[in-house]
Design a protein around this motif. Structure first.
Motif, mmCIF file in Angstrom:
data_model
loop_
_atom_site.group_PDB
_atom_site.id
_atom_site.type_symbol
_atom_site.label_atom_id
_atom_site.label_comp_id
_atom_site.label_asym_id
_atom_site.label_seq_id
_atom_site.Cartn_x
_atom_site.Cartn_y
_atom_site.Cartn_z
ATOM 1 N N GLY A 147 -5.272 1.867 -0.899
ATOM 2 C CA GLY A 147 -5.531 0.610 -0.694
ATOM 3 C C GLY A 147 -4.842 -0.145 -1.332
ATOM 4 O O GLY A 147 -3.320 -0.102 -1.620
ATOM 5 N N ARG A 148 -4.933 -1.576 -0.706
ATOM 6 C CA ARG A 148 -3.742 -2.429 -0.941
ATOM 7 C C ARG A 148 -3.841 -3.067 -2.204
ATOM 8 O O ARG A 148 -4.843 -2.624 -3.638
ATOM 9 C CB ARG A 148 -4.851 -3.802 0.156
ATOM 10 C CG ARG A 148 -4.379 -3.301 1.156
ATOM 11 C CD ARG A 148 -4.949 -4.978 2.029
ATOM 12 N NE ARG A 148 -4.964 -3.933 3.849
ATOM 13 C CZ ARG A 148 -5.058 -4.647 4.392
ATOM 14 N NH1 ARG A 148 -4.991 -6.155 4.295
ATOM 15 N NH2 ARG A 148 -5.720 -4.950 5.719
ATOM 16 N N VAL A 149 -2.815 -2.902 -2.490
ATOM 17 C CA VAL A 149 -2.454 -3.825 -4.123
ATOM 18 C C VAL A 149 -1.889 -5.479 -3.467
ATOM 19 O O VAL A 149 -0.922 -5.633 -2.821
ATOM 20 C CB VAL A 149 -1.870 -3.634 -4.696
ATOM 21 C CG1 VAL A 149 -1.248 -4.884 -6.395
ATOM 22 C CG2 VAL A 149 -2.126 -1.797 -5.712
ATOM 23 N N ALA A 150 -2.450 -6.657 -4.048
ATOM 24 C CA ALA A 150 -2.162 -8.034 -3.839
ATOM 25 C C ALA A 150 -2.229 -8.620 -4.627
ATOM 26 O O ALA A 150 -3.239 -8.661 -5.310
ATOM 27 C CB ALA A 150 -2.654 -8.480 -2.147
ATOM 28 N N GLU A 185 6.383 9.765 1.642
ATOM 29 C CA GLU A 185 5.681 8.465 1.266
ATOM 30 C C GLU A 185 6.402 7.434 2.026
ATOM 31 O O GLU A 185 7.653 7.296 2.415
ATOM 32 C CB GLU A 185 6.517 8.647 0.040
ATOM 33 C CG GLU A 185 6.327 6.971 -0.563
ATOM 34 C CD GLU A 185 7.142 7.155 -2.098
ATOM 35 O OE1 GLU A 185 6.852 7.762 -3.275
ATOM 36 O OE2 GLU A 185 7.729 5.719 -2.171
ATOM 37 N N VAL A 186 5.550 6.532 1.796
ATOM 38 C CA VAL A 186 5.623 5.085 2.787
ATOM 39 C C VAL A 186 5.012 3.884 1.724
ATOM 40 O O VAL A 186 3.611 4.380 1.991
ATOM 41 C CB VAL A 186 5.188 5.021 4.379
ATOM 42 C CG1 VAL A 186 3.871 5.087 5.053
ATOM 43 C CG2 VAL A 186 5.779 3.839 4.887
ATOM 44 N N GLU A 231 0.919 -1.273 -0.427
ATOM 45 C CA GLU A 231 0.394 -0.201 0.007
ATOM 46 C C GLU A 231 0.956 1.072 0.109
ATOM 47 O O GLU A 231 1.938 0.951 0.316
ATOM 48 C CB GLU A 231 -0.777 -0.108 1.344
ATOM 49 C CG GLU A 231 -1.733 1.143 1.085
ATOM 50 C CD GLU A 231 -2.863 0.476 2.480
ATOM 51 O OE1 GLU A 231 -3.164 0.300 3.309
ATOM 52 O OE2 GLU A 231 -3.097 2.156 2.713
ATOM 53 N N LEU A 232 0.491 1.976 -1.232
ATOM 54 C CA LEU A 232 1.702 2.966 -0.517
ATOM 55 C C LEU A 232 0.676 4.624 0.044
ATOM 56 O O LEU A 232 -1.261 4.836 0.072
ATOM 57 C CB LEU A 232 1.335 4.243 -2.223
ATOM 58 C CG LEU A 232 2.529 5.680 -1.803
ATOM 59 C CD1 LEU A 232 3.497 5.763 -2.243
ATOM 60 C CD2 LEU A 232 1.462 5.899 -3.877
ATOM 61 N N CYS A 233 1.517 5.164 0.972
ATOM 62 C CA CYS A 233 1.249 6.315 1.734
ATOM 63 C C CYS A 233 1.432 7.565 2.263
ATOM 64 O O CYS A 233 2.543 7.262 1.848
ATOM 65 C CB CYS A 233 0.527 6.218 3.136
ATOM 66 S SG CYS A 233 0.202 7.099 4.265
#
Length: 193
Positions: free
Chosen positions: A181-184, A154-155, A116-118
């Motif tokens: 949001g998640r990418v999986a 950015e994390v 996930e990117l935040c």
């Protein structure tokens, strides 16, 4: 009332428990978070049909991410939702019936790779700047924008890492936050039991 009073066999009790169903009729079911990967034909309106399905059935969508795969004609949708096993089975069945769906998979939480990117904008002063940079270093976050009053970090990583980073930064005053949001996807190789 016990399972034996309901005239359930041991196999019926085990099957109900394995499906996440309650054994007793008035016992509450425990909803769990699920990550669902869906491959869709890359058509206009395909994402809308998925979102409408969730809306019409009153299922909760925690996050949805969509992007093109290695095949430009196919999009990959990653859905994070929560529900009992029975509800998730219903969601999977309904997703599989959609016109544009190529495949649907409820990803095993022990055998998936997720990111996930935040982006997180934090106000800073001379007094807390070093502490913010130390926290960012621990979480391998990086500064992507800076002004005299704020820094934007950015994390990336699993949702638990992102949540921990946000939790550590929260006392310093979050000005703005955006999460992808998640990418999986399913882990290609699984080692051990």
């Amino acid at each position: 009332m016990s399972a034996t009073e309901l005239n359930l066999t041991q196999q019926q009790v085990l099957r109900k428990k394995a499906n996440g169903e309650t054994v007793l009729p008035d016992a509450p079911e425990t909803p769990r978070r699920h990550v669902i990967a869906v491959l869709l034909e890359n058509h206009v309106g395909a994402l809308n049909r998925v979102v409408n399905l969730f809306s019409a059935r009153n299922f909760n969508l925690e996050s949805v991410t969509v992007g093109v795969t290695e095949d430009p004609a196919v999009s990959r949708l990653t859905i994070v939702t929560s529900g009992t096993r029975r509800q998730i089975k219903q969601v999977l069945r309904l997703l599989d019936r959609l016109l544009d769906t190529l495949s649907v998979e409820d990803l095993d939480p022990d055998a998936l790779v997720e990111r996930e990117l935040c982006l997180l904008r934090i106000g800073y002063t001379k007094a807390n700047r070093a502490e913010l940079m130390d926290i960012a270093d621990i979480f391998r976050a990086r500064v992507v924008d800076v002004t005299p009053e704020t820094m934007t970090f950015e994390v990336t990583g699993p949702a638990a890492k992102v949540n921990a980073f946000v939790g550590m930064m929260r006392p310093h005053g979050i000005v703005e936050m955006a999460r992808s949001g998640r990418v999986a996807m399913r882990r290609a190789l699984a080692y051990g039991d």
